[in-house]
Design an enzyme around this catalytic site. Structure first.
Site, PDB file in Angstrom:
ATOM      1  N   LYS A 111       0.815  -1.225   0.000  1.00 28.76           N
ATOM      2  CA  LYS A 111       0.000   0.000   0.000  1.00 28.76           C
ATOM      3  C   LYS A 111       0.840   1.262   0.000  1.00 28.76           C
ATOM      4  O   LYS A 111       0.341   2.330  -0.365  1.00 28.76           O
ATOM      5  CB  LYS A 111      -0.952   0.003   1.202  1.00 28.76           C
ATOM      6  N   LYS A 192      -7.721 -12.290  -7.938  1.00 34.54           N
ATOM      7  CA  LYS A 192      -8.882 -12.249  -7.049  1.00 34.54           C
ATOM      8  C   LYS A 192      -9.839 -11.138  -7.477  1.00 34.54           C
ATOM      9  O   LYS A 192      -9.392 -10.074  -7.877  1.00 34.54           O
ATOM     10  CB  LYS A 192      -8.392 -11.924  -5.628  1.00 34.54           C
ATOM     11  N   LYS A 195     -12.282  -4.860  -5.353  1.00 32.77           N
ATOM     12  CA  LYS A 195     -12.893  -3.572  -5.648  1.00 32.77           C
ATOM     13  C   LYS A 195     -11.862  -2.570  -6.139  1.00 32.77           C
ATOM     14  O   LYS A 195     -12.189  -1.632  -6.824  1.00 32.77           O
ATOM     15  CB  LYS A 195     -13.666  -3.028  -4.442  1.00 32.77           C
TER      16      LYS A 195
END
Ligand code: TRP
Length: 326
Positions: A111, A192, A195
């Site tokens: 991140k 996967k 979103k």
């Protein structure tokens, strides 16, 4: 009864992968365990947000959870920032985890990459997550595979604290569903469903219009050998459809494969099963969204129930550290 705790960030709309991989478990756990479910709005702040964004998402997510079957009468459903205890306990835990341990967190590395503002909160995130979990004397934490390392560090922090200050915390365990329960992207079935992925055609939002859902499933990538077989590595697209159909109907994906000769009927049945699953959730969500005051009441009650559990744990931690009584 075991105590279950899980948290979910209010960042954008949930998708079918969240529903089949996580939320269905949350709902089922309510029958067997004492469940505490938390909308972790403070964790959402680790990546800078626009004013108002997190609050609006928190309300919508709460409504979607309730619509899905998270039942405020049978579990504790609340918002993290409503309880200052999470921050207080978080600080005590931050002082019992090292810079080196936090530096090894894969999620932090992922991140913080390609971001010009990396908040200190993003770095200390796992200590707050540990407080969420440990604060409720949690036995079991249902999470996805991506959270395994955060549960490990939570265990390490709890054990370290217990050995420094005496038995204080329950050491929790992760509950990670089998990989078969993972829903993959419909266009890129090696990834996967997510979103954040830039793949609107590959992701089914829980609030997507049902015609759109049907279209997305019918256009899902398969392969050219025209054989229906459950084999996630050789046939990721077809296997993903079988997994989705299986998870939506409670059947085993490998056994389902025997019922189909062609991709067309598999897609038709998968689309129908997903629409049957989503339709009542969406209807209930729209009812709840029309009555925001009811959501406020749910969350107020949830916070009161949570406080009763976390207060004594925080007291225990303060006492065992030996902070002067307030
Ligand atoms: N880190 C989790 C995620 O990104 C969210 C989370 C915060 C959580 N606190 C938690 C999950 C406590 C389980 C338990 O998905």
């Amino acid at each position: 009864m075991a105590r279950v705790f899980s948290g979910i960030q209010p960042t954008g709309e949930l998708h079918l992968g969240n529903l089949l991989g996580a939320l269905q478990n949350w709902v089922q756990f309510q029958d067997r365990h004492q469940c505490v479910y938390c909308v972790v709005d403070l964790h959402a702040l680790t990546i800078p947000k626009e004013p108002g964004e997190v609050g609006a998402n928190t309300v919508a997510l709460t409504q979607l959870l309730v619509a899905t079957g998270v039942d405020p009468d049978r579990c504790t459903l609340f918002v993290q920032s409503h309880l200052h205890q999470h921050n207080e306990l978080g600080w005590l835990l931050e002082c019992n985890v090292s810079y080196g341990e936090l530096s090894r967190m894969v999620q932090f590395k992922d991140k913080s990459e390609q971001r010009d503002f990396v908040s200190a909160g993003l770095f200390t995130y796992p200590a707050l997550q540990a407080a969420d979990i440990i604060g409720y004397d949690t036995d079991l934490v249902p999470v996805g595979e991506d959270q395994r390392q955060h549960i490990e560090i939570t265990r390490d922090i709890a054990e370290r604290f217990n050995s420094r200050y005496g038995q204080t915390f329950v050491v929790p365990e992760a509950f990670i569903p089998p990989t078969g329960a993972r829903v993959m992207d419909l266009q890129h079935p090696e990834n996967k469903m997510s979103k954040s992925a830039d793949s609107p055609q590959g992701t089914i939002g829980m609030l997507d219009d049902l015609k759109t859902v049907e279209k997305k499933i019918k256009r899902a990538v398969t392969d050219n050998d025209a054989e229906v077989r459950y084999d996630p590595s050789a046939k990721p697209g077809v296997s993903n459809l079988l997994s989705i159909l299986g998870a939506a109907t409670g059947a085993d994906p490998a056994a389902l494969a025997d019922r189909y000769e062609q991709y067309g009927p598999l897609k038709t049945d998968t689309a129908a099963a997903v629409c049957d699953l989503l339709s009542p959730i969406q209807a209930r969500y729209h009812e709840l969204a029309a009555d925001p005051a009811a959501t406020t009441d749910i969350l107020r009650l949830g916070a009161a129930k949570a406080r009763v559990v976390i207060d004594p744990v925080l007291d225990r931690a303060r006492t065992n550290i030996g902070l002067t009584p307030a």
